[in-house]
Design a protein around this motif. Sequence first.
Motif, PDB file in Angstrom:
ATOM      1  N   ASP A 210       0.843  -1.208   0.000  1.00  0.00           N
ATOM      2  CA  ASP A 210       0.000   0.000   0.000  1.00  0.00           C
ATOM      3  C   ASP A 210       0.874   1.251   0.000  1.00  0.00           C
ATOM      4  O   ASP A 210       0.540   2.260  -0.613  1.00  0.00           O
ATOM      5  CB  ASP A 210      -0.910   0.031   1.239  1.00  0.00           C
ATOM      6  CG  ASP A 210      -1.949  -1.075   1.201  1.00  0.00           C
ATOM      7  OD1 ASP A 210      -2.321  -1.499   0.080  1.00  0.00           O
ATOM      8  OD2 ASP A 210      -2.381  -1.538   2.271  1.00  0.00           O
ATOM      9  N   THR A 211       2.001   1.173   0.716  1.00  0.00           N
ATOM     10  CA  THR A 211       2.929   2.304   0.767  1.00  0.00           C
ATOM     11  C   THR A 211       3.602   2.486  -0.585  1.00  0.00           C
ATOM     12  O   THR A 211       4.089   1.522  -1.186  1.00  0.00           O
ATOM     13  CB  THR A 211       4.014   2.070   1.840  1.00  0.00           C
ATOM     14  OG1 THR A 211       3.379   1.842   3.102  1.00  0.00           O
ATOM     15  CG2 THR A 211       4.952   3.253   1.949  1.00  0.00           C
ATOM     16  N   GLN A 240       8.423   9.481   6.531  1.00  0.00           N
ATOM     17  CA  GLN A 240       7.117   8.941   6.945  1.00  0.00           C
ATOM     18  C   GLN A 240       6.691   7.764   6.061  1.00  0.00           C
ATOM     19  O   GLN A 240       6.071   6.813   6.530  1.00  0.00           O
ATOM     20  CB  GLN A 240       6.049  10.048   6.919  1.00  0.00           C
ATOM     21  CG  GLN A 240       6.289  11.163   7.935  1.00  0.00           C
ATOM     22  CD  GLN A 240       6.542  10.642   9.348  1.00  0.00           C
ATOM     23  OE1 GLN A 240       5.754   9.862   9.872  1.00  0.00           O
ATOM     24  NE2 GLN A 240       7.649  11.046   9.956  1.00  0.00           N
ATOM     25  N   SER A 241       7.069   7.825   4.776  1.00  0.00           N
ATOM     26  CA  SER A 241       6.745   6.713   3.865  1.00  0.00           C
ATOM     27  C   SER A 241       7.457   5.436   4.292  1.00  0.00           C
ATOM     28  O   SER A 241       6.873   4.342   4.277  1.00  0.00           O
ATOM     29  CB  SER A 241       7.153   7.049   2.425  1.00  0.00           C
ATOM     30  OG  SER A 241       6.365   8.103   1.931  1.00  0.00           O
ATOM     31  N   TYR A 242       8.724   5.560   4.676  1.00  0.00           N
ATOM     32  CA  TYR A 242       9.468   4.366   5.089  1.00  0.00           C
ATOM     33  C   TYR A 242       9.001   3.830   6.439  1.00  0.00           C
ATOM     34  O   TYR A 242       9.021   2.612   6.675  1.00  0.00           O
ATOM     35  CB  TYR A 242      10.984   4.628   5.060  1.00  0.00           C
ATOM     36  CG  TYR A 242      11.524   4.500   3.657  1.00  0.00           C
ATOM     37  CD1 TYR A 242      11.553   3.259   3.019  1.00  0.00           C
ATOM     38  CD2 TYR A 242      11.952   5.607   2.932  1.00  0.00           C
ATOM     39  CE1 TYR A 242      12.008   3.127   1.717  1.00  0.00           C
ATOM     40  CE2 TYR A 242      12.411   5.490   1.629  1.00  0.00           C
ATOM     41  CZ  TYR A 242      12.430   4.241   1.030  1.00  0.00           C
ATOM     42  OH  TYR A 242      12.872   4.098  -0.272  1.00  0.00           O
ATOM     43  N   SER A 244       5.884   3.961   7.331  1.00  0.00           N
ATOM     44  CA  SER A 244       4.663   3.271   6.906  1.00  0.00           C
ATOM     45  C   SER A 244       4.988   1.906   6.297  1.00  0.00           C
ATOM     46  O   SER A 244       4.321   0.900   6.584  1.00  0.00           O
ATOM     47  CB  SER A 244       3.924   4.159   5.894  1.00  0.00           C
ATOM     48  OG  SER A 244       2.901   3.460   5.259  1.00  0.00           O
ATOM     49  N   LEU A 245       6.049   1.848   5.467  1.00  0.00           N
ATOM     50  CA  LEU A 245       6.467   0.583   4.858  1.00  0.00           C
ATOM     51  C   LEU A 245       6.909  -0.418   5.926  1.00  0.00           C
ATOM     52  O   LEU A 245       6.541  -1.596   5.885  1.00  0.00           O
ATOM     53  CB  LEU A 245       7.601   0.829   3.857  1.00  0.00           C
ATOM     54  CG  LEU A 245       8.199  -0.428   3.208  1.00  0.00           C
ATOM     55  CD1 LEU A 245       7.163  -1.156   2.353  1.00  0.00           C
ATOM     56  CD2 LEU A 245       9.429  -0.064   2.359  1.00  0.00           C
ATOM     57  N   GLU A 248       4.012  -1.960   7.556  1.00  0.00           N
ATOM     58  CA  GLU A 248       3.389  -2.956   6.669  1.00  0.00           C
ATOM     59  C   GLU A 248       4.152  -4.280   6.710  1.00  0.00           C
ATOM     60  O   GLU A 248       3.559  -5.354   6.753  1.00  0.00           O
ATOM     61  CB  GLU A 248       3.350  -2.442   5.231  1.00  0.00           C
ATOM     62  CG  GLU A 248       2.074  -1.760   4.830  1.00  0.00           C
ATOM     63  CD  GLU A 248       1.940  -1.653   3.315  1.00  0.00           C
ATOM     64  OE1 GLU A 248       1.485  -2.603   2.666  1.00  0.00           O
ATOM     65  OE2 GLU A 248       2.311  -0.585   2.790  1.00  0.00           O
TER      66      GLU A 248
END
Length: 253
Positions: A210-211, A240-242, A244-245, A248
């Motif tokens: 999703d990320t 912030q993306s990493y 989030s990853l 996940e």
Amino acid sequence: MSKIISLANQKGGVGKTTTSINLAAALAAENKKVLLIDADPQANSSSGLSVEIRELDTTIYECLVNGVDPHKAIVSTRVKNLSLIPSHIDLVGAEIEMLNLEHREMLLKKMLQSIRDEFDYILIDCSPSLGLITVNALTASDSVIIPVQCEFFALEGIAKLLNTIKIIKSKLNPQLKIEGFLLTMYDNRLRLSNQVYEEVKRHFGDLVFDTVIARNVRISEAPSHGMSVLEYDPLSKGAQSYVSLAREVIKRQ
């Protein structure tokens, strides 16, 4: 026992090393004990974490070719909970030297047996090739993350990588799974980025994270300072993306 994840794509410039460094740092920030293995002769994961390779006596090369205890190669990084087994330019010749060794595809798996229980996650940054060291990484891994750049030739070569994974599953590592496809260098202003995203999603469905890692100046700047983007600018979109990853990946375990 740790989960071992390779980051692989024989196409260069897809954000593989960037993802290796930043995912490792993000997992460490989630209080996971992480080991990053730099299995690329360019040693960018090592320099990207401020490890001075010239001052080291032991790298992944000595462990694979000479059977040196991997504990001697592990170095601490400035990031809490994150350790590294660095690479060296000598690794270029390792594939030729490994050809004559017994069970040559299993050398990395054997090397990791003595340290596997000491970490929650072991990430392997593979070189942009499908050579013997990448085969070793996939043979040693529980799963593989495939970074896919949101550009025109994004899907070119993925079929070859998937075929390699299929062969390794049938002959060397039946447990190997695809952890997920990670879209990198995404720019939502470009129609092409959106088309690539839709195509990858249509082909691989739930296997796509999703990320999505968008193009971000902070992600590009961080390696020149020998830092992950989480250290360099923890409030940036890239950081912030990493995070989030990482969440996940933890959730998928």
